[in-house]
Write an enzyme that holds these catalytic residues in place. Structure first.
Site, PDB file in Angstrom:
ATOM      1  CB  ILE A 113      -0.974  -0.017   1.211  1.00 61.70           C
ATOM      2  CG1 ILE A 113      -2.007  -1.137   1.022  1.00 61.70           C
ATOM      3  CG2 ILE A 113      -1.663   1.337   1.374  1.00 61.70           C
ATOM      4  CD1 ILE A 113      -2.910  -1.382   2.225  1.00 61.70           C
TER       5      ILE A 113
ATOM      6  CB  ILE B  19      -5.144   5.230   4.767  1.00 62.51           C
ATOM      7  CG1 ILE B  19      -3.704   5.282   4.263  1.00 62.51           C
ATOM      8  CG2 ILE B  19      -5.885   6.425   4.191  1.00 62.51           C
ATOM      9  CD1 ILE B  19      -2.961   4.025   4.269  1.00 62.51           C
ATOM     10  CB  ALA B  20      -2.177   2.763   9.049  1.00 65.88           C
ATOM     11  NE  ARG B  21      -6.497  -2.243  11.621  1.00 62.36           N
ATOM     12  CZ  ARG B  21      -6.992  -2.463  10.409  1.00 62.36           C
ATOM     13  NH1 ARG B  21      -7.245  -1.467   9.597  1.00 62.36           N
ATOM     14  NH2 ARG B  21      -7.245  -3.699  10.002  1.00 62.36           N
TER      15      ARG B  21
ATOM     16  CD  GLU C 232     -11.938   2.388  12.558  1.00 65.70           C
ATOM     17  OE1 GLU C 232     -10.863   2.827  12.157  1.00 65.70           O
ATOM     18  OE2 GLU C 232     -12.516   1.402  12.042  1.00 65.70           O
TER      19      GLU C 232
ATOM     20  CG  HIS D  39     -12.005   1.733   8.429  1.00 61.44           C
ATOM     21  ND1 HIS D  39     -11.531   1.049   9.510  1.00 61.44           N
ATOM     22  CD2 HIS D  39     -11.353   1.205   7.355  1.00 61.44           C
ATOM     23  CE1 HIS D  39     -10.646   0.150   9.124  1.00 61.44           C
ATOM     24  NE2 HIS D  39     -10.519   0.228   7.803  1.00 61.44           N
TER      25      HIS D  39
HETATM   26  C1  8YV Z   1     -11.743  -3.057   5.837  1.00 59.50           C
HETATM   27  C2  8YV Z   1      -9.354  -3.090   6.781  1.00 59.50           C
HETATM   28  O1  8YV Z   1     -12.406  -1.837   5.853  1.00 59.50           O
HETATM   29  O2  8YV Z   1      -8.151  -4.489   5.329  1.00 59.50           O
HETATM   30  C3  8YV Z   1      -8.335  -4.126   6.473  1.00 59.50           C
HETATM   31  O3  8YV Z   1      -7.675  -4.580   7.412  1.00 59.50           O
HETATM   32  O4  8YV Z   1      -9.377  -2.552   7.829  1.00 59.50           O
HETATM   33  C4  8YV Z   1     -10.329  -2.667   5.742  1.00 59.50           C
HETATM   34  O5  8YV Z   1      -9.970  -2.971   4.456  1.00 59.50           O
HETATM   35  C5  8YV Z   1     -12.290  -3.908   6.887  1.00 59.50           C
HETATM   36  O6  8YV Z   1     -11.609  -5.065   7.172  1.00 59.50           O
HETATM   37  C6  8YV Z   1     -13.752  -4.265   6.553  1.00 59.50           C
HETATM   38  O7  8YV Z   1     -14.541  -3.874   7.535  1.00 59.50           O
END
Ligand code: 8YV
Length: 313
Positions: A157, A231-233, A262, A280
């Protein structure tokens, strides 16, 4: 009549399309629907053969301990920060992720946030839509091209973000555990990367080692003109430090798609004008979610047919 389909436990709600497909192929138990989850696990835990969960949800080790026959976990997503991979490896539990499927969408969102923030997109939209333009002049925004973008984490990514940023004429630097075969400048620490950056983009796993990595020190290094893009966590940022920096204007702003708790978003963040917040949605496109749905299903079908998942973590 006994159900002959393999028993699969769904930890939290999944998209209706996936739920429907899972129901066709498996005997689905939904943990989130159980009034007394502990009692349900006591009664049915031994029958569960596989788990479906989301990247942002994972599965608790204490639950796995009560599912002796569960040897596969299919993750709808790529994040495994909420699964104890040491435990799963030690107990021969295979874990699949939706590898490569969401890379482009997540990178697109990182750039969308970068461009939207620098070009003041949301404020301009409101300004034009409300008719305020009829009586007011427009304020200037900032150019994105020529600016410096620091990418923390140059996995698939991070690299996709770097390629896009390069195409927008931005200067790219990164941090990663090992040097990559790329022309971008590599920084040794997140502080150095922050000091380099106009935009500090977080594309790291939400692992223990990255827990609250972006703290007051890193934000001070980013400085008054710097913007954090996450865009990670949510867990990779020390949220109170971020909120303080945003309130005091010691950084320019933040564009966030992920949060520590979240779907709750800290009210202090929601009150700020120098933030751009999304719920998210980095991987939430029709195309990607359809492929992610198929990936989860195919992994489980392969596991029950041959004992092996396809896209292992
Ligand atoms: C998703 C994510 O939004 O890939 C991940 O780990 O956090 C996201 O792509 C999520 O898993 C779906 O709710």
């Amino acid at each position: 009549m006994t159900n002959t389909k393999p028993a699969v436990l769904i930890i939290q709600p999944v998209m209706p399309q996936l739920d429907e497909k899972l129901t066709q192929h498996f005997h689905c138990h939904r943990l989130y629907e159980q009034q007394d989850a502990a009692l349900f696990i006591q009664q049915h835990g031994k029958a569960i053969k596989a788990i479906v969960t989301r990247g942002d949800v994972g599965v608790e080790t204490a639950l796995l301990e009560q599912l002796p026959e569960c040897k596969a976990i299919a993750v709808f997503g790529v994040g495994t920060d909420r699964i104890d991979l040491k435990y799963t490896a030690a107990h021969d539990i295979q874990v699949s992720i939706t590898r490569d499927i969401l890379t482009d969408d997540v990178a697109d969102l990182a750039l969308t946030l970068t461009l939207a923030f620098s070009r003041n997109l949301v404020a301009y939209h409101q300004f034009a839509k409300s008719g305020a333009w009829e009586n007011n002049g427009v304020e200037l925004s900032s150019r994105a091209s020529g600016k410096r973008i620091g990418i923390a984490g140059l996995g698939a990514i991070g690299l996709a973000i770097a390629r896009r940023a390069e195409a927008f004429g931005m200067e790219v630097a990164y941090t990663a555990r090992s040097a990559k075969d790329v022309s971008y400048k590599r920084c040794d620490t997140i502080e150095q990367l922050a000091a380099f950056s106009d935009f500090l983009v977080l594309a790291l796993p939400g692992s223990k080692e990255n827990f609250q990595l972006v703290n007051a020190k890193v934000l001070a290094a980013l400085g008054k003109q710097g913007v954090v893009i996450n865009i990670a966590r949510g867990t990779v940022i020390h949220e109170p430090d971020l909120i303080a920096a945003l309130q005091q204007g010691t950084i320019k702003g933040a564009a966030l798609d992920v949060y520590p708790d979240e779907p709750k978003i800290n009210p202090a963040l929601r009150e700020l004008d120098n933030v751009l917040l999304t719920p998210h949605i980095a991987s939430a496109t029709h195309e990607t979610r359809a492929q992610m749905t198929n990936n989860v299903l195919e992994n489980l079908l392969a596991y029950f047919a041959d004992g092996k998942i396809l896209t292992s973590v």
